[in-house]
Design an enzyme around this catalytic site. Structure first.
Site, PDB file in Angstrom:
ATOM      1  CD  GLU A  51      -7.108   1.780  -0.689  1.00  0.00           C
ATOM      2  OE1 GLU A  51      -5.909   1.452  -0.832  1.00  0.00           O
ATOM      3  OE2 GLU A  51      -7.545   2.384   0.327  1.00  0.00           O
ATOM      4  CG  PHE A 113       3.256  -7.180   4.233  1.00  0.00           C
ATOM      5  CD1 PHE A 113       2.999  -6.511   5.415  1.00  0.00           C
ATOM      6  CD2 PHE A 113       3.407  -6.426   3.074  1.00  0.00           C
ATOM      7  CE1 PHE A 113       2.914  -5.133   5.457  1.00  0.00           C
ATOM      8  CE2 PHE A 113       3.327  -5.045   3.096  1.00  0.00           C
ATOM      9  CZ  PHE A 113       3.085  -4.388   4.303  1.00  0.00           C
ATOM     10  CD  GLN A 114      -0.001  -3.989   2.135  1.00  0.00           C
ATOM     11  OE1 GLN A 114       0.293  -4.108   0.948  1.00  0.00           O
ATOM     12  NE2 GLN A 114      -0.160  -2.794   2.692  1.00  0.00           N
ATOM     13  CE  LYS A 163       4.254  -7.387  -7.463  1.00  0.00           C
ATOM     14  NZ  LYS A 163       5.115  -6.660  -6.487  1.00  0.00           N
ATOM     15  CG  MET A 465     -32.303  10.268  10.169  1.00  0.00           C
ATOM     16  SD  MET A 465     -33.895  11.102   9.902  1.00  0.00           S
ATOM     17  CE  MET A 465     -33.791  11.415   8.143  1.00  0.00           C
TER      18      MET A 465
END
Length: 557
Positions: A51, A113-114, A163, A465
């Site tokens: 993602e 969940f999630q 959802k 760097m």
């Protein structure tokens, strides 16, 4: 027309002119992906490997095209994986709409969940965010989100959709996108007159141009303005490609790794004209050496006025509009003595000749091959600064890099978005071996989509760097910056399905670049450079920008 929330989302994206969306499916967005399947001939979905890659791709797409970038992720970890990409876009004022799924409304706030409170998490790094609990409001939220992402100072907007909202139905009627009007309400006659007086009185004007030039599309207005008052022009990292690099008034990048001409001119001018820039600490961290100059700042965001540097006067509004109004009203100048002085400081802008394998040589070759066709994207580190210092940009929106947040792992995802958005250009992503390791999985995305981008790794076997700072400021204690990884990047690229080459000798550069540019698929180039190669010039943190450290200074202790 009675439609589900998922179908309303897809139709609304199409109504906003969206052609490409970058994302990764999951349980909370299954209804949305089911509609994407039905609309796949109208809306191109690019499946990334992660993602974060989707967020960076949407960002790169937006920077390269000027359109709103769109990314999509599921709830919980899918949503949190977008956060770094959203923050990157926020810091660099990139128009982006991030869409996340969430658990159904009855499960919100129950540690389901999630489930994660993504609107709470992203509140500090978005222009605005929404959780849409009512399907009847979804269409207007999407329309408003695209408007907010683009208006004024652009930035990311997040839409979180439970959802069950994507399954519920409501009426859909096509809506015309909200018109984005350039902000000009505060470009008043009084503000213009104060600016005109400062400019007309100035004998040594100097321009510090920032990313606002790119955002407003004000390159030609900047050229007209600079030429009329004969003011040398420096650019921030965000503005590197927005003023012709071969223009006689151009002095190069300003700041910590800026040119001698830009840094010294900023301390010798009598008027510092700041256009769409915010006086970042990487540009001016010590103000003592610019106190003798008057400061005029023009910016669309009033919050940036007097935030880091106190100004003498300002104009708040869109840069393109402001410069278009201001330029006809100011006196034409010659400033021959001032221009001569600044021109004499520009010697360090020339690429030094060399016979060894180093960044300067590679960029010299790329400059000669660039037929106004290259877009350079970068990761973050030494290679990013070398890109800004040595590549000669010829076209607007041709430099894509994470400036404000400094996100390692940004470049490859951004290159994918840029290449998809600008198929007429050739995207070259410059990375260090440290940055490349962070999101190298997106090479699989480039291969699957047969993108002809070129991935160059400046391979110095270290986090260059950070190691450079350890060398300068920590007495050479190289704590965890020497990588010593046995990774064979050529084999890794080939495992992903890309072509790959390794350059270890100067004689190999021309042939490898020719093969890479002749290819119509992703190519990786493993470019081996010395571990001790450093970025010069450099200004120490907190020091005035005219206290420039050169390679000779280091060699002479």
């Amino acid at each position: 027309m009675l439609l589900t929330g998922a179908e309303i989302l897809i139709k609304s994206l199409l109504d906003e002119g969206v052609e490409t969306i970058f994302g990764y499916p999951g349980g909370a967005v299954l209804n949305i992906y089911d509609e994407l399947y039905k609309y796949k001939d109208k809306l191109h979905h690019v499946l990334t490997c992660h993602e974060q890659g989707a967020a960076h791709a949407a960002d790169g797409y937006a920077r390269a095209t000027g359109k709103v970038g769109v990314c999509l992720a599921t709830s919980g970890p899918g949503a949190t994986n977008l956060v770094t990409g959203i923050a990157t876009a926020y810091m660099d004022s990139v128009p982006m709409v991030a869409i996340t799924g969430n658990v159904a409304k009855p499960l919100l706030g129950k540690d389901s969940f999630q489930e994660v409170d993504i609107t709470g998490i992203t509140m500090p790094i978005t222009k605005h965010n929404y959780i849409v609990r009512d399907v009847n409001k979804l269409q207007e939220v999407i329309r408003e989100a695209f408007y907010i992402a683009q208006e004024g100072r652009p930035g990311p907007v997040l839409i979180d959709i439970p959802k069950d909202v994507t399954a519920e139905k409501t009426q859909y009627t096509k809506l015309i996108p909200k018109e984005v009007i350039r902000k000009a309400d505060y470009i008043t006659d009084k503000a213009l007159q104060e600016a005109i007086e400062l400019i007309n009185q100035s004998k040594r004007p100097f321009i510090y141009a920032g990313g606002g030039i790119r955002i407003s599309g004000a390159t030609q207005e900047l050229i007209n303005f600079a030429e009329k008052i004969k003011a040398p022009v420096s650019t921030s990292l965000m503005c590197m490609a927005e003023f012709p690099n071969d223009h006689e008034l151009y002095t190069g990048m300003i700041g910590m790794h800026g040119t001698k001409a830009s840094n010294i001119a900023a301390t010798k001018c009598d008027l510092l004209i700041t256009l769409g820039a915010r006086f970042s600490d990487r540009v001016i961290s010590n103000q003592n050496h610019i106190k003798n100059a008057k400061v005029l700042q023009i910016d669309v965001d009033p919050a940036e006025i007097n935030k880091n540097v106190k100004v003498d006067t300002c104009i708040v509004g869109d840069l393109k509009v402001a410069l278009d109004k201001l330029t006809p009203l100011i006196d034409e100048k010659k400033n021959e003595e001032w221009i001569s002085l600044v021109s004499g400081l520009k010697e360090d802008m020339k690429i030094p000749s060399t016979d060894e394998l180093n960044p300067e040589l590679l960029f010299d070759k790329l400059n000669k091959l660039n037929d106004n066709n290259f877009i350079i994207s970068t990761e973050v580190g030494q290679h990013q600064m070398w890109s800004a210092q040595y590549f000669k940009f010829k076209a607007e929106r041709s430099f894509i890099t994470s400036g404000g947040l400094g996100t390692m792992g940004y470049g490859l995802g951004a290159a994918i978005g840029a290449q998809i958005g600008r198929s007429d250009k050739r995207v070259i992503n410059i990375a260090g071996d440290g940055s490349f390791g962070m999101n190298c999985n997106e090479l699989a995305t480039a291969v699957k989509n047969r993108l002809p981008l070129i991935q160059v790794i400046m391979n110095n076997n270290c986090l260059g760097m950070v190691r450079q700072w350890q060398n300068f400021f920590y007495e050479g204690r190289y704590s965890e910056t020497t990588l010593d990884r046995p990774t064979d990047y050529v084999k890794l690229a080939e495992a992903f399905g890309a072509k790959a080459f390794r350059i270890t000798k100067v004689e190999e550069i021309d042939e490898v670049l020719r093969k890479a540019l002749d290819s119509n698929e992703p190519v990786l180039i493993d470019y081996m450079i010395n571990t001790d190669k450093k970025v010069f010039p450099m200004v120490a943190p907190g020091a005035p920008i005219n206290q420039i450290i050169s390679e000779e200074d280091i060699n002479n202790n």
